[in-house]
Design an enzyme around this catalytic site. Structure first.
Site, PDB file in Angstrom:
ATOM      1  N   ARG A  73      -3.645  22.889  18.233  1.00  0.00           N
ATOM      2  CA  ARG A  73      -4.009  22.017  17.108  1.00  0.00           C
ATOM      3  C   ARG A  73      -5.136  22.630  16.290  1.00  0.00           C
ATOM      4  NH1 ARG A  73      -5.268  16.420  19.536  1.00  0.00           N
ATOM      5  NH2 ARG A  73      -5.647  15.889  17.349  1.00  0.00           N
ATOM      6  N   ASN A 106      -9.735  11.112  11.650  1.00  0.00           N
ATOM      7  CA  ASN A 106      -9.226  12.464  11.845  1.00  0.00           C
ATOM      8  C   ASN A 106     -10.297  13.372  12.436  1.00  0.00           C
ATOM      9  OD1 ASN A 106      -6.885  11.504  10.736  1.00  0.00           O
ATOM     10  ND2 ASN A 106      -7.342  12.270   8.678  1.00  0.00           N
ATOM     11  N   VAL A 107      -9.846  14.332  13.206  1.00  0.00           N
ATOM     12  CA  VAL A 107     -10.776  15.273  13.847  1.00  0.00           C
ATOM     13  C   VAL A 107     -10.738  16.629  13.127  1.00  0.00           C
ATOM     14  CG1 VAL A 107     -10.744  14.129  16.085  1.00  0.00           C
ATOM     15  CG2 VAL A 107      -8.974  15.817  15.565  1.00  0.00           C
ATOM     16  N   ASP A 108      -9.953  16.694  12.009  1.00  0.00           N
ATOM     17  CA  ASP A 108      -9.968  17.942  11.225  1.00  0.00           C
ATOM     18  C   ASP A 108     -11.162  17.884  10.267  1.00  0.00           C
ATOM     19  OD1 ASP A 108      -7.275  16.406   9.469  1.00  0.00           O
ATOM     20  OD2 ASP A 108      -9.263  16.745   8.605  1.00  0.00           O
ATOM     21  N   HIS A 123     -14.000   9.888  15.414  1.00  0.00           N
ATOM     22  CA  HIS A 123     -13.412  10.446  16.630  1.00  0.00           C
ATOM     23  C   HIS A 123     -13.781  11.891  16.885  1.00  0.00           C
ATOM     24  CE1 HIS A 123     -10.097   7.155  16.160  1.00  0.00           C
ATOM     25  NE2 HIS A 123     -11.178   6.667  16.727  1.00  0.00           N
ATOM     26  N   CYS A 156     -18.810  27.264  32.767  1.00  0.00           N
ATOM     27  CA  CYS A 156     -20.138  27.852  32.979  1.00  0.00           C
ATOM     28  C   CYS A 156     -20.063  28.799  34.179  1.00  0.00           C
ATOM     29  CB  CYS A 156     -21.161  26.743  33.255  1.00  0.00           C
ATOM     30  SG  CYS A 156     -22.763  27.412  33.742  1.00  0.00           S
ATOM     31  N   SER A 198      -1.649   4.441  11.252  1.00  0.00           N
ATOM     32  CA  SER A 198      -0.701   3.491  11.850  1.00  0.00           C
ATOM     33  C   SER A 198      -1.424   2.214  12.262  1.00  0.00           C
ATOM     34  CB  SER A 198      -0.051   4.123  13.094  1.00  0.00           C
ATOM     35  OG  SER A 198      -1.075   4.467  14.026  1.00  0.00           O
ATOM     36  N   ALA A 240      -0.433  10.099   0.659  1.00  0.00           N
ATOM     37  CA  ALA A 240      -1.834  10.337   0.258  1.00  0.00           C
ATOM     38  C   ALA A 240      -1.914  11.311  -0.910  1.00  0.00           C
ATOM     39  CB  ALA A 240      -2.602  10.883   1.462  1.00  0.00           C
TER      40      ALA A 240
HETATM   41  C1  BV8 Z   1     -12.993   2.752  22.864  1.00  0.00           C
HETATM   42  C2  BV8 Z   1      -9.453  12.098  19.041  1.00  0.00           C
HETATM   43  C3  BV8 Z   1     -14.522   1.495  24.178  1.00  0.00           C
HETATM   44  C4  BV8 Z   1      -8.681  12.853  20.084  1.00  0.00           C
HETATM   45  C5  BV8 Z   1      -8.467   9.858  19.003  1.00  0.00           C
HETATM   46  C6  BV8 Z   1      -9.383  -2.707  21.569  1.00  0.00           C
HETATM   47  C7  BV8 Z   1     -10.725  -2.436  21.324  1.00  0.00           C
HETATM   48  C8  BV8 Z   1     -11.292  -1.250  21.758  1.00  0.00           C
HETATM   49  C9  BV8 Z   1     -10.507  -0.297  22.420  1.00  0.00           C
HETATM   50  C10 BV8 Z   1      -9.185  -0.569  22.664  1.00  0.00           C
HETATM   51  C11 BV8 Z   1      -8.632  -1.747  22.246  1.00  0.00           C
HETATM   52  N1  BV8 Z   1      -7.325  -1.741  22.616  1.00  0.00           N
HETATM   53  C12 BV8 Z   1      -7.056  -0.569  23.235  1.00  0.00           C
HETATM   54  C13 BV8 Z   1      -8.171   0.151  23.299  1.00  0.00           C
HETATM   55  C14 BV8 Z   1      -8.260   1.471  23.926  1.00  0.00           C
HETATM   56  C15 BV8 Z   1      -7.958   2.606  22.950  1.00  0.00           C
HETATM   57  C16 BV8 Z   1      -6.831   2.327  22.011  1.00  0.00           C
HETATM   58  O1  BV8 Z   1      -7.048   1.966  20.852  1.00  0.00           O
HETATM   59  N2  BV8 Z   1      -5.621   2.544  22.493  1.00  0.00           N
HETATM   60  C17 BV8 Z   1      -4.449   2.370  21.645  1.00  0.00           C
HETATM   61  C18 BV8 Z   1      -3.435   3.457  21.968  1.00  0.00           C
HETATM   62  C19 BV8 Z   1      -3.912   0.975  21.895  1.00  0.00           C
HETATM   63  N3  BV8 Z   1      -9.161   2.920  22.208  1.00  0.00           N
HETATM   64  C20 BV8 Z   1     -10.052   3.752  22.777  1.00  0.00           C
HETATM   65  O2  BV8 Z   1      -9.949   4.179  23.898  1.00  0.00           O
HETATM   66  C21 BV8 Z   1     -11.261   4.122  21.923  1.00  0.00           C
HETATM   67  N4  BV8 Z   1     -12.449   3.958  22.716  1.00  0.00           N
HETATM   68  O3  BV8 Z   1     -12.552   1.768  22.356  1.00  0.00           O
HETATM   69  O4  BV8 Z   1     -14.104   2.761  23.712  1.00  0.00           O
HETATM   70  C22 BV8 Z   1     -13.609   1.213  25.342  1.00  0.00           C
HETATM   71  C23 BV8 Z   1     -13.656   2.071  26.422  1.00  0.00           C
HETATM   72  C24 BV8 Z   1     -12.818   1.793  27.517  1.00  0.00           C
HETATM   73  C25 BV8 Z   1     -11.928   0.707  27.498  1.00  0.00           C
HETATM   74  C26 BV8 Z   1     -11.877  -0.130  26.361  1.00  0.00           C
HETATM   75  C27 BV8 Z   1     -12.714   0.131  25.287  1.00  0.00           C
HETATM   76  C28 BV8 Z   1     -11.214   5.595  21.548  1.00  0.00           C
HETATM   77  C29 BV8 Z   1     -10.097   5.843  20.596  1.00  0.00           C
HETATM   78  C30 BV8 Z   1     -10.223   7.287  20.056  1.00  0.00           C
HETATM   79  C31 BV8 Z   1      -9.128   8.136  20.638  1.00  0.00           C
HETATM   80  N5  BV8 Z   1      -9.183   9.480  20.032  1.00  0.00           N
HETATM   81  N6  BV8 Z   1      -8.597  11.072  18.432  1.00  0.00           N
HETATM   82  C32 BV8 Z   1      -7.612  13.719  19.493  1.00  0.00           C
HETATM   83  O5  BV8 Z   1      -7.376  13.672  18.273  1.00  0.00           O
HETATM   84  O6  BV8 Z   1      -7.000  14.466  20.268  1.00  0.00           O
HETATM   85  S1  BV8 Z   1      -7.401   8.776  18.309  1.00  0.00           S
HETATM   86  C33 BV8 Z   1      -6.114   9.661  17.653  1.00  0.00           C
HETATM   87  O7  BV8 Z   1      -5.060   8.754  17.503  1.00  0.00           O
HETATM   88  C34 BV8 Z   1      -6.358  10.145  16.254  1.00  0.00           C
HETATM   89  O8  BV8 Z   1      -7.639  10.627  16.048  1.00  0.00           O
HETATM   90  C35 BV8 Z   1      -6.084   8.948  15.410  1.00  0.00           C
HETATM   91  O9  BV8 Z   1      -7.254   8.226  15.201  1.00  0.00           O
HETATM   92  C36 BV8 Z   1      -5.189   8.156  16.284  1.00  0.00           C
HETATM   93  C37 BV8 Z   1      -3.804   8.097  15.696  1.00  0.00           C
HETATM   94  O10 BV8 Z   1      -3.853   7.202  14.659  1.00  0.00           O
HETATM   95  P1  BV8 Z   1      -3.464   7.618  13.156  1.00  0.00           P
HETATM   96  O11 BV8 Z   1      -4.555   8.414  12.582  1.00  0.00           O
HETATM   97  O12 BV8 Z   1      -3.103   6.367  12.491  1.00  0.00           O
HETATM   98  O13 BV8 Z   1      -2.209   8.574  13.289  1.00  0.00           O
HETATM   99  P2  BV8 Z   1      -0.711   8.156  13.616  1.00  0.00           P
HETATM  100  O14 BV8 Z   1       0.018   9.411  13.895  1.00  0.00           O
HETATM  101  O15 BV8 Z   1      -0.722   7.056  14.626  1.00  0.00           O
HETATM  102  O16 BV8 Z   1      -0.173   7.503  12.239  1.00  0.00           O
HETATM  103  C38 BV8 Z   1      -0.066   8.302  11.089  1.00  0.00           C
HETATM  104  C39 BV8 Z   1       0.181   7.356   9.935  1.00  0.00           C
HETATM  105  O17 BV8 Z   1       0.255   8.117   8.731  1.00  0.00           O
HETATM  106  C40 BV8 Z   1       1.511   6.608  10.043  1.00  0.00           C
HETATM  107  O18 BV8 Z   1       1.289   5.240   9.712  1.00  0.00           O
HETATM  108  C41 BV8 Z   1       2.384   7.259   8.965  1.00  0.00           C
HETATM  109  O19 BV8 Z   1       3.261   6.329   8.356  1.00  0.00           O
HETATM  110  C42 BV8 Z   1       1.352   7.698   7.960  1.00  0.00           C
HETATM  111  N7  BV8 Z   1       1.727   8.860   7.140  1.00  0.00           N
HETATM  112  C43 BV8 Z   1       2.560   9.894   7.476  1.00  0.00           C
HETATM  113  N8  BV8 Z   1       2.596  10.778   6.446  1.00  0.00           N
HETATM  114  C44 BV8 Z   1       1.771  10.297   5.472  1.00  0.00           C
HETATM  115  C45 BV8 Z   1       1.222   9.084   5.910  1.00  0.00           C
HETATM  116  N9  BV8 Z   1       0.363   8.361   5.164  1.00  0.00           N
HETATM  117  C46 BV8 Z   1       0.038   8.855   3.952  1.00  0.00           C
HETATM  118  N10 BV8 Z   1       0.525  10.015   3.455  1.00  0.00           N
HETATM  119  C47 BV8 Z   1       1.390  10.757   4.192  1.00  0.00           C
HETATM  120  N11 BV8 Z   1       1.876  11.910   3.709  1.00  0.00           N
END
Ligand code: BV8
Length: 249
Positions: A73, A106-108, A123, A156, A198, A240
Site C-alpha cells: 500500500r 485516509n492514511v495517504d 487514522h 530492534c 462508506s 470526488a
Molecule cells: C476506536 C488505518 C475506541 C489503518 C483505519 C463505535 C464507536 C467506536 C468504535 C467502534 C464502534 N463500532 C465499532 C467500533 C470499532 C471499530 C469500527 O468502527 N469497526 C467497524 C468495522 C464497524 N472502530 C475502531 O476500532 C476505531 N477505534 O473506536 O477506539 C475503541 C477501542 C476498542 C473498542 C471499541 C472502541 C479505530 C478505527 C480506525 C481503523 N483504521 N485505517 C489502515 O488504513 O490500514 S480505518 C480504514 O477503514 C480506513 O482508514 C478508512 O477510514 C476505513 C474505511 O472507510 P472508508 O474510508 O469509507 O473507505 P471504504 O473503502 O469503506 O469506502 C470507500 C467509499 O468511497 C465508498 O462509499 C465508495 O462508494 C466511495 N467511493 C469510491 N470511489 C469514489 C468514492 N467516493 C468519491 N469518489 C470516488 N471516486
C-alpha cells in the site's frame, strides 16, 4: 450525473458559510489510483478481514503478512498523485484562510501534497513508522530507528521490538487531539462535506450526525450509497475528482 440545481444550492451554501468542514474517506483518493479500503482487501487480500490485517492482534499473529500488505500500500501511495478533487479542496482552503478544515480518515498524504492548509488525520500516516511496544529496550540507546535490523518488519537489534506502521488500527484509540479538533470542526461548521466514505468506521462516521445535530447542512459526495446517507440534507451522486471542482472551482 449530479443534479445541477442541487450543485448550485450547495455552492451557495459553501460561499455563505463562515466555517466549512470536510470529512474524507478512501473514495477521495480512488481517482488517484489508491484502492479504497474495501477494494484494498479484494484480489490478493480478499481472503482477509480488515480487522485481521489492520489490527495489533493481526500484526502480532503474522507480522510479515501485515508488513507486506502495508509495504504494498505504501508503494501505491508514493506512486499516486493528488487528483482534481484534492486540488480543488486545497485551492478553496488557501483562498479562504481559517474557513476550511479537512478531516481525513485516509492514511495517504495526498491532501497535504495538494497544499491543503489544515488537515486533521484521524487514522495516522501510512508512510510513517513507530515501535510496536513503545521503547522496550532496557539498555541505551533505547530502540532507536538507527539500530533497527532490516526485515519484514524491521526490529530492534537489541531487544527485538518490532517496527509497525504509524496508523490507527481497529481496536486502537484515535489520537485524542485529532479527534477533538475533528469534533470541534464538525460542531462549529455551517456546512459539512462528506466525501468518499462508506461511513462504516467509527468514531469518524459519527462526525456527520454531530454536524447535523449542531445545525450544519450535511452534504454527501459519493457515487454510491453509504451507511450515513440518512444524515445528509443533500446527496450528490458523483465522484470526488469531478464533483469537488464543480462545487468549489
Ligand atoms: C476506536 C488505518 C475506541 C489503518 C483505519 C463505535 C464507536 C467506536 C468504535 C467502534 C464502534 N463500532 C465499532 C467500533 C470499532 C471499530 C469500527 O468502527 N469497526 C467497524 C468495522 C464497524 N472502530 C475502531 O476500532 C476505531 N477505534 O473506536 O477506539 C475503541 C477501542 C476498542 C473498542 C471499541 C472502541 C479505530 C478505527 C480506525 C481503523 N483504521 N485505517 C489502515 O488504513 O490500514 S480505518 C480504514 O477503514 C480506513 O482508514 C478508512 O477510514 C476505513 C474505511 O472507510 P472508508 O474510508 O469509507 O473507505 P471504504 O473503502 O469503506 O469506502 C470507500 C467509499 O468511497 C465508498 O462509499 C465508495 O462508494 C466511495 N467511493 C469510491 N470511489 C469514489 C468514492 N467516493 C468519491 N469518489 C470516488 N471516486
Amino acid at each position: 450525473m449530479v443534479d445541477p440545481q442541487a450543485l448550485a444550492a450547495v455552492r451557495r451554501a459553501l460561499e455563505e458559510a463562515q466555517r466549512v468542514a470536510v470529512l474524507t474517506g478512501a473514495g477521495m483518493s480512488a481517482e488517484s489510483g489508491i484502492p479504497t479500503f474495501r477494494d484494498a482487501l479484494t484480489g490478493l487480500w480478499s481472503r482477509f478481514d480488515p480487522e485481521d490485517l489492520a489490527s495489533e492482534q493481526g500484526f502480532r499473529a503474522d507480522p510479515a503478512r501485515v508488513w507486506d500488505w502495508y509495504a504494498q500500500r505504501r508503494d501505491g501511495v508514493r506512486r499516486a498523485r493528488p487528483n482534481a478533487g484534492h486540488e480543488a479542496l486545497a485551492a478553496w482552503g488557501r483562498a479562504r484562510p481559517g474557513r476550511l478544515c479537512v478531516v481525513t480518515q485516509n492514511v495517504d498524504d495526498l491532501h497535504q501534497r495538494a497544499g491543503q492548509p489544515e488537515v486533521v488525520r484521524l487514522h495516522g500516516d501510512i508512510l510513517a513508522d513507530r515501535w510496536l511496544d513503545g521503547a522496550a529496550c532496557r539498555e541505551r540507546p533505547r530502540c532507536d530507528a538507527a539500530s533497527a535490523a532490516a526485515g519484514r518488519p524491521p526490529r530492534c537489534a537489541q531487544c527485538g521490538n518490532l517496527v509497525r506502521p504509524a496508523v490507527v488500527w481497529f481496536g486502537e484509540m484515535l489520537p485524542a487531539a485529532a479527534l477533538q479538533r475533528a469534533q470541534e470542526a464538525a460542531a462549529e461548521c455551517q456546512v459539512l462535506l462528506v466525501v468518499g466514505t462508506s461511513g462504516a468506521v467509527w468514531p469518524a462516521a459519527g462526525l456527520a450526525s454531530l454536524a447535523r445535530r449542531s445545525g450544519a447542512r450535511v452534504v454527501i459526495v459519493n457515487p454510491h450509497e453509504s451507511e450515513i446517507d440518512a444524515e445528509a440534507h443533500v446527496v450528490l451522486r458523483g465522484t470526488a475528482a469531478t464533483t469537488l471542482p464543480a462545487l468549489l472551482g
